[in-house]
Design a protein around this motif. Sequence first.
Motif, PDB file in Angstrom:
ATOM      1  N   LEU A   1      -7.508  12.078 -24.069  1.00 15.85           N
ATOM      2  CA  LEU A   1      -8.260  12.790 -22.192  1.00 15.85           C
ATOM      3  C   LEU A   1     -10.031  13.040 -22.469  1.00 15.85           C
ATOM      4  O   LEU A   1     -10.708  13.491 -21.847  1.00 15.85           O
ATOM      5  CB  LEU A   1      -7.196  13.641 -21.806  1.00 15.85           C
TER       6      LEU A   1
ATOM      7  N   GLU B   1      -8.148  25.299 -23.906  1.00 20.31           N
ATOM      8  CA  GLU B   1      -6.839  26.353 -23.943  1.00 20.31           C
ATOM      9  C   GLU B   1      -5.421  25.382 -24.264  1.00 20.31           C
ATOM     10  O   GLU B   1      -5.170  25.729 -24.912  1.00 20.31           O
ATOM     11  CB  GLU B   1      -6.950  26.529 -23.053  1.00 20.31           C
ATOM     12  N   ILE B   2      -5.307  24.536 -23.582  1.00 13.71           N
ATOM     13  CA  ILE B   2      -4.426  24.302 -23.678  1.00 13.71           C
ATOM     14  C   ILE B   2      -3.924  22.992 -24.381  1.00 13.71           C
ATOM     15  O   ILE B   2      -2.567  23.269 -25.775  1.00 13.71           O
ATOM     16  CB  ILE B   2      -4.017  22.812 -22.164  1.00 13.71           C
TER      17      ILE B   2
ATOM     18  N   ASP C   1     -15.430  19.176 -22.480  1.00 14.84           N
ATOM     19  CA  ASP C   1     -16.497  20.366 -21.834  1.00 14.84           C
ATOM     20  C   ASP C   1     -15.483  20.550 -20.791  1.00 14.84           C
ATOM     21  O   ASP C   1     -16.006  21.636 -20.286  1.00 14.84           O
ATOM     22  CB  ASP C   1     -18.095  19.502 -21.278  1.00 14.84           C
ATOM     23  N   ASN C   2     -14.616  20.327 -20.977  1.00 12.76           N
ATOM     24  CA  ASN C   2     -13.089  20.955 -20.098  1.00 12.76           C
ATOM     25  C   ASN C   2     -12.381  22.469 -20.792  1.00 12.76           C
ATOM     26  O   ASN C   2     -11.648  21.732 -21.770  1.00 12.76           O
ATOM     27  CB  ASN C   2     -12.411  19.918 -19.673  1.00 12.76           C
ATOM     28  N   ALA C   3     -12.856  23.164 -19.922  1.00 11.31           N
ATOM     29  CA  ALA C   3     -12.470  24.147 -20.887  1.00 11.31           C
ATOM     30  C   ALA C   3     -11.334  24.699 -20.753  1.00 11.31           C
ATOM     31  O   ALA C   3      -9.800  24.489 -21.449  1.00 11.31           O
ATOM     32  CB  ALA C   3     -12.777  25.728 -19.161  1.00 11.31           C
ATOM     33  N   PRO C   4      -9.918  24.380 -19.323  1.00 10.10           N
ATOM     34  CA  PRO C   4      -8.863  24.190 -19.402  1.00 10.10           C
ATOM     35  C   PRO C   4      -8.311  23.145 -20.598  1.00 10.10           C
ATOM     36  O   PRO C   4      -7.470  23.682 -20.899  1.00 10.10           O
ATOM     37  CB  PRO C   4      -8.112  23.710 -18.111  1.00 10.10           C
ATOM     38  N   LEU C   5      -8.986  21.918 -20.589  1.00  7.83           N
ATOM     39  CA  LEU C   5      -8.117  21.409 -21.919  1.00  7.83           C
ATOM     40  C   LEU C   5      -8.235  21.482 -22.946  1.00  7.83           C
ATOM     41  O   LEU C   5      -7.065  21.709 -23.924  1.00  7.83           O
ATOM     42  CB  LEU C   5      -9.163  19.391 -21.533  1.00  7.83           C
TER      43      LEU C   5
ATOM     44  N   LEU D   1      -2.969  14.100 -24.329  1.00  7.99           N
ATOM     45  CA  LEU D   1      -4.238  15.008 -23.968  1.00  7.99           C
ATOM     46  C   LEU D   1      -5.735  14.420 -25.380  1.00  7.99           C
ATOM     47  O   LEU D   1      -6.725  14.551 -25.008  1.00  7.99           O
ATOM     48  CB  LEU D   1      -3.873  16.703 -24.865  1.00  7.99           C
TER      49      LEU D   1
ATOM     50  N   ARG E   1     -12.263  11.574 -22.978  1.00  3.35           N
ATOM     51  CA  ARG E   1     -12.413  10.131 -21.280  1.00  3.35           C
ATOM     52  C   ARG E   1     -13.032  11.278 -20.317  1.00  3.35           C
ATOM     53  O   ARG E   1     -13.427  10.945 -20.062  1.00  3.35           O
ATOM     54  CB  ARG E   1     -11.065   9.749 -21.357  1.00  3.35           C
ATOM     55  N   LEU E   2     -12.016  12.271 -20.709  1.00  6.75           N
ATOM     56  CA  LEU E   2     -12.829  13.530 -19.389  1.00  6.75           C
ATOM     57  C   LEU E   2     -14.460  13.974 -19.682  1.00  6.75           C
ATOM     58  O   LEU E   2     -14.964  13.855 -18.416  1.00  6.75           O
ATOM     59  CB  LEU E   2     -11.384  14.467 -19.532  1.00  6.75           C
TER      60      LEU E   2
END
Lengths: 227, 227
Positions: free
Chosen positions: B99, B157-158, B151-155, B96, B102-103
């Motif tokens: 990620l 949180e996880i 910038d990826n909110a679900p990422l 993660l 990268r994401l």
Amino acid sequence: MPSPDPNTNSGPARDRFDALHQELRDRICLLDYAPGTRLSETVLAEEFGVSRTPMRRVLARLEAEGLLHSVQGVGTFVTDATIDELEQVYRLRMELAELSGRLAPMRPTPDQLDGFRQISNRAKALIDTPDPRAFARLIMDFFLALLALTDNAPLREISERLYFQTTRIWLTSLFDSVLDAQREYEIFNREVEDILVALEIGDMQAAAHIQRAHISMSFTRMQQGTS
Amino acid sequence: MPSPDPNTNSGPARDRFDALHQELRDRICLLDYAPGTRLSETVLAEEFGVSRTPMRRVLARLEAEGLLHSVQGVGTFVTDATIDELEQVYRLRMELAELSGRLAPMRPTPDQLDGFRQISNRAKALIDTPDPRAFARLIMDFFLALLALTDNAPLREISERLYFQTTRIWLTSLFDSVLDAQREYEIFNREVEDILVALEIGDMQAAAHIQRAHISMSFTRMQQGTS
DNA sequence: GCTCCTGTTGTTGTGTACATCGAGTGACGT
DNA sequence: ACGTCACTCGATGTACACAACAACAGGAGC
């Protein structure tokens, strides 16, 4: 000693909780409660024959999982998602799908392979006799069966959670005829067949990549249908 | 109209809930409540001046996040983790972290860069005047600051959730002198410096890979110390 | 006609008493 | 001396009554 579980992951109260939790989660994810629906703690509690207290505990859990949202004086609502939020989750799910095949893949047992073949049969049957709700249940079963092939428990939990958060939104597009149901049935049937081929020769990474491709394409189709 | 938030993500009750939630989460993650500790709903409720009902709501959330575990007739306990469970989460966290770079990486703003420099200064100060709890707080602040660049909110949180689940267990090894505290302070100081260099030239992927390497090595050191 | 105010109603949030469950203790029987 | 059983105790789980809050409807005032 009637309790063979020393870790105490079960028990009368916890069993009731799990039953209610799973039932409500299914109703949300199978679109019995569509996004935006307002639920009443009181009527739910009465329906299941419990008081508001344990029901509120279940609803609070579903809120923690991002499926519900309660505000005082107004109500508890089934959450929705904008196309942008959905895109973020889908991008993440694509990566996690690939991770499932790379991090801790487990080759399916013969029993598990039979399970996949049954899913494939159900998919074929659905093409002739359409049934949106049965389709929702089927793709859920398929996803969970694939997830069971990953040995990494936290990854399983996270993938499952993201699936429950997003697929119901995708299904909404299907129910509202934004997507062509018949076409989706056939695409899914093809997906199951392709992944089954990979599973039968034990190539877990290939299966994961096929799954990743279909996650990506299903979102793209929804985007194109929405615009 | 005094409420500028139409989405109703705040409110009197929700604010109280968030305050209690964050306070208890910090106590758990800063090892004020070590793994295995038994908590009492009654005394916690009295300490914060509320009844058991809202306190139970907070505890239920922490249980959903994997930090607590309640069983009827026994008590609510701070969760622990075996080395195997920990390894699974660390393997996932490594992926993660990569990620994140990268994401959806975001180059840090000047203010954020200043924040990282302050963290670096705090890390240097800690080398001369050791303070385990301040160290726990520091590495948490650093992790959250890095997470804010994704910038990826679900990422987000996880990753945050997995961090809270595992780092406190790692800190236990530090508090119990399984790991050399002084050495860990210096390693962390070096990590912050290295990542800061990458951030200053805007190479987010490099920063993510450095972080991934340190996640991996910190677990390896703990494994070697335990065996 | 429009605005604002106010009462009403229904919702979720909170407090509290009681039920249920499990661990520990002590007496009892063997 | 040891195992067994009943009891006690404190913990979490449940039920219910009430408080706090927000949306809505209706009427007074402008």
